[in-house]
Design a protein around this motif. Sequence first.
Motif, PDB file in Angstrom:
ATOM      1  N   SER A 102       0.799  -1.212   0.000  1.00  0.00           N
ATOM      2  CA  SER A 102       0.000   0.000   0.000  1.00  0.00           C
ATOM      3  C   SER A 102       0.839   1.274   0.000  1.00  0.00           C
ATOM      4  N   ARG A 103       2.053   1.222   0.485  1.00  0.00           N
ATOM      5  CA  ARG A 103       2.892   2.423   0.476  1.00  0.00           C
ATOM      6  C   ARG A 103       3.301   2.812  -0.946  1.00  0.00           C
ATOM      7  N   SER A 104       3.256   1.845  -1.862  1.00  0.00           N
ATOM      8  CA  SER A 104       3.683   2.147  -3.219  1.00  0.00           C
ATOM      9  C   SER A 104       2.525   2.460  -4.156  1.00  0.00           C
ATOM     10  N   GLY A 105       1.296   2.376  -3.688  1.00  0.00           N
ATOM     11  CA  GLY A 105       0.196   2.681  -4.585  1.00  0.00           C
ATOM     12  C   GLY A 105      -1.155   2.367  -3.993  1.00  0.00           C
ATOM     13  N   VAL A 106      -2.070   2.016  -4.889  1.00  0.00           N
ATOM     14  CA  VAL A 106      -3.459   1.764  -4.543  1.00  0.00           C
ATOM     15  C   VAL A 106      -3.752   0.286  -4.704  1.00  0.00           C
ATOM     16  N   ARG A 107      -4.415  -0.283  -3.706  1.00  0.00           N
ATOM     17  CA  ARG A 107      -4.845  -1.670  -3.808  1.00  0.00           C
ATOM     18  C   ARG A 107      -6.150  -1.726  -4.591  1.00  0.00           C
ATOM     19  N   LEU A 108      -6.275  -2.730  -5.441  1.00  0.00           N
ATOM     20  CA  LEU A 108      -7.484  -2.854  -6.257  1.00  0.00           C
ATOM     21  C   LEU A 108      -8.737  -2.886  -5.399  1.00  0.00           C
ATOM     22  N   ARG A 109      -8.679  -3.536  -4.258  1.00  0.00           N
ATOM     23  CA  ARG A 109      -9.867  -3.650  -3.408  1.00  0.00           C
ATOM     24  C   ARG A 109     -10.315  -2.308  -2.849  1.00  0.00           C
ATOM     25  N   ASP A 110      -9.442  -1.307  -2.851  1.00  0.00           N
ATOM     26  CA  ASP A 110      -9.800   0.012  -2.327  1.00  0.00           C
ATOM     27  C   ASP A 110     -10.384   0.951  -3.389  1.00  0.00           C
ATOM     28  N   ILE A 111     -10.268   0.594  -4.648  1.00  0.00           N
ATOM     29  CA  ILE A 111     -10.713   1.503  -5.711  1.00  0.00           C
ATOM     30  C   ILE A 111     -12.201   1.843  -5.611  1.00  0.00           C
ATOM     31  N   PRO A 112     -13.109   0.887  -5.466  1.00  0.00           N
ATOM     32  CA  PRO A 112     -14.530   1.267  -5.378  1.00  0.00           C
ATOM     33  C   PRO A 112     -14.823   2.198  -4.200  1.00  0.00           C
ATOM     34  N   THR A 113     -14.224   1.906  -3.065  1.00  0.00           N
ATOM     35  CA  THR A 113     -14.439   2.734  -1.876  1.00  0.00           C
ATOM     36  C   THR A 113     -13.881   4.134  -2.090  1.00  0.00           C
ATOM     37  N   ARG A 114     -12.683   4.212  -2.639  1.00  0.00           N
ATOM     38  CA  ARG A 114     -12.060   5.517  -2.882  1.00  0.00           C
ATOM     39  C   ARG A 114     -12.862   6.331  -3.889  1.00  0.00           C
ATOM     40  N   ILE A 171     -12.542  23.905   0.771  1.00  0.00           N
ATOM     41  CA  ILE A 171     -11.203  23.571   0.264  1.00  0.00           C
ATOM     42  C   ILE A 171     -10.709  22.275   0.903  1.00  0.00           C
ATOM     43  N   GLY A 172     -10.996  22.092   2.183  1.00  0.00           N
ATOM     44  CA  GLY A 172     -10.628  20.838   2.850  1.00  0.00           C
ATOM     45  C   GLY A 172     -11.334  19.647   2.238  1.00  0.00           C
ATOM     46  N   GLU A 173     -12.629  19.791   1.964  1.00  0.00           N
ATOM     47  CA  GLU A 173     -13.379  18.697   1.342  1.00  0.00           C
ATOM     48  C   GLU A 173     -12.858  18.404  -0.068  1.00  0.00           C
ATOM     49  N   ILE A 174     -12.571  19.435  -0.825  1.00  0.00           N
ATOM     50  CA  ILE A 174     -12.042  19.244  -2.179  1.00  0.00           C
ATOM     51  C   ILE A 174     -10.692  18.528  -2.105  1.00  0.00           C
ATOM     52  N   THR A 175      -9.885  18.890  -1.142  1.00  0.00           N
ATOM     53  CA  THR A 175      -8.576  18.244  -0.976  1.00  0.00           C
ATOM     54  C   THR A 175      -8.733  16.772  -0.620  1.00  0.00           C
ATOM     55  N   VAL A 176      -9.566  16.469   0.368  1.00  0.00           N
ATOM     56  CA  VAL A 176      -9.764  15.074   0.787  1.00  0.00           C
ATOM     57  C   VAL A 176     -10.365  14.265  -0.356  1.00  0.00           C
ATOM     58  N   GLY A 177     -11.389  14.804  -1.012  1.00  0.00           N
ATOM     59  CA  GLY A 177     -11.997  14.096  -2.135  1.00  0.00           C
ATOM     60  C   GLY A 177     -10.997  13.826  -3.244  1.00  0.00           C
ATOM     61  N   SER A 178     -10.169  14.802  -3.541  1.00  0.00           N
ATOM     62  CA  SER A 178      -9.167  14.644  -4.597  1.00  0.00           C
ATOM     63  C   SER A 178      -8.117  13.602  -4.223  1.00  0.00           C
ATOM     64  N   LEU A 179      -7.682  13.610  -2.964  1.00  0.00           N
ATOM     65  CA  LEU A 179      -6.704  12.607  -2.529  1.00  0.00           C
ATOM     66  C   LEU A 179      -7.249  11.191  -2.722  1.00  0.00           C
ATOM     67  N   LEU A 180      -8.537  11.027  -2.465  1.00  0.00           N
ATOM     68  CA  LEU A 180      -9.153   9.710  -2.639  1.00  0.00           C
ATOM     69  C   LEU A 180      -9.278   9.340  -4.113  1.00  0.00           C
ATOM     70  N   LEU A 181      -9.520  10.314  -4.967  1.00  0.00           N
ATOM     71  CA  LEU A 181      -9.772  10.035  -6.377  1.00  0.00           C
ATOM     72  C   LEU A 181      -8.512   9.888  -7.230  1.00  0.00           C
ATOM     73  N   VAL A 182      -7.442  10.538  -6.847  1.00  0.00           N
ATOM     74  CA  VAL A 182      -6.218  10.508  -7.660  1.00  0.00           C
ATOM     75  C   VAL A 182      -5.525   9.155  -7.478  1.00  0.00           C
ATOM     76  N   PRO A 183      -5.361   8.411  -8.568  1.00  0.00           N
ATOM     77  CA  PRO A 183      -4.873   7.033  -8.446  1.00  0.00           C
ATOM     78  C   PRO A 183      -3.441   6.870  -7.952  1.00  0.00           C
ATOM     79  N   PHE A 184      -2.592   7.863  -8.105  1.00  0.00           N
ATOM     80  CA  PHE A 184      -1.210   7.674  -7.677  1.00  0.00           C
ATOM     81  C   PHE A 184      -0.967   8.103  -6.227  1.00  0.00           C
ATOM     82  N   ILE A 185      -2.009   8.576  -5.552  1.00  0.00           N
ATOM     83  CA  ILE A 185      -1.882   8.885  -4.121  1.00  0.00           C
ATOM     84  C   ILE A 185      -2.010   7.565  -3.358  1.00  0.00           C
ATOM     85  N   PRO A 186      -1.008   7.206  -2.565  1.00  0.00           N
ATOM     86  CA  PRO A 186      -1.099   5.941  -1.822  1.00  0.00           C
ATOM     87  C   PRO A 186      -2.350   5.895  -0.943  1.00  0.00           C
ATOM     88  N   THR A 187      -2.914   4.714  -0.820  1.00  0.00           N
ATOM     89  CA  THR A 187      -4.131   4.543  -0.035  1.00  0.00           C
ATOM     90  C   THR A 187      -3.961   5.050   1.387  1.00  0.00           C
TER      91      THR A 187
END
Length: 143
Positions: free
Chosen positions: A3-15, A65-81
């Motif tokens: 998980s430190r190197s990327g996104v786990r497939l199982r987390d994609i729907p939740t994210r 701005i905080g919500e936009i930041t949190v939402g974006s962190l969840l949506l951007v695929p290269f941000i570690p889970t």
Amino acid sequence: MGSRSGVRLRDIPTRLATGAYILHSGITKLKAGPEQVAGVYGGATGAFPALKRIPPQRFVRMLAIGEITVGSLLLVPFIPTWVAAAALTVFSSGLVGMYLRTPALRKPGSIWPSQAGTAISKDSWMLAIGLGMLIGSAEDDGD
């Protein structure tokens, strides 16, 4: 893949689901009118009186701005889970704290929501999602 190197497939729907919802909420708050600003500010300052030091319009903009930041962190695929999960956990902890500190949102003598508290009580799910992803990240890194 750890998980430190990327996104786990199982987390994609939740994210995707959680991130899209939070991002949309933040974008909507950027366009908040006086009634919405008053409502959001009133709820937040009722639970956390120290926030009264921040003017209402500025507080709602900062929240957006905080919500936009949190939402974006969840949506951007290269941000570690674990990074996205930590942001979600902190954000949703504040919402759950507001719910717990506002008696009108709960049935008397109970943690269960009143009619007024149903919508915000559901933020407990976001806290559970964030904690679940953090725990999953920690378990994966232990492998």
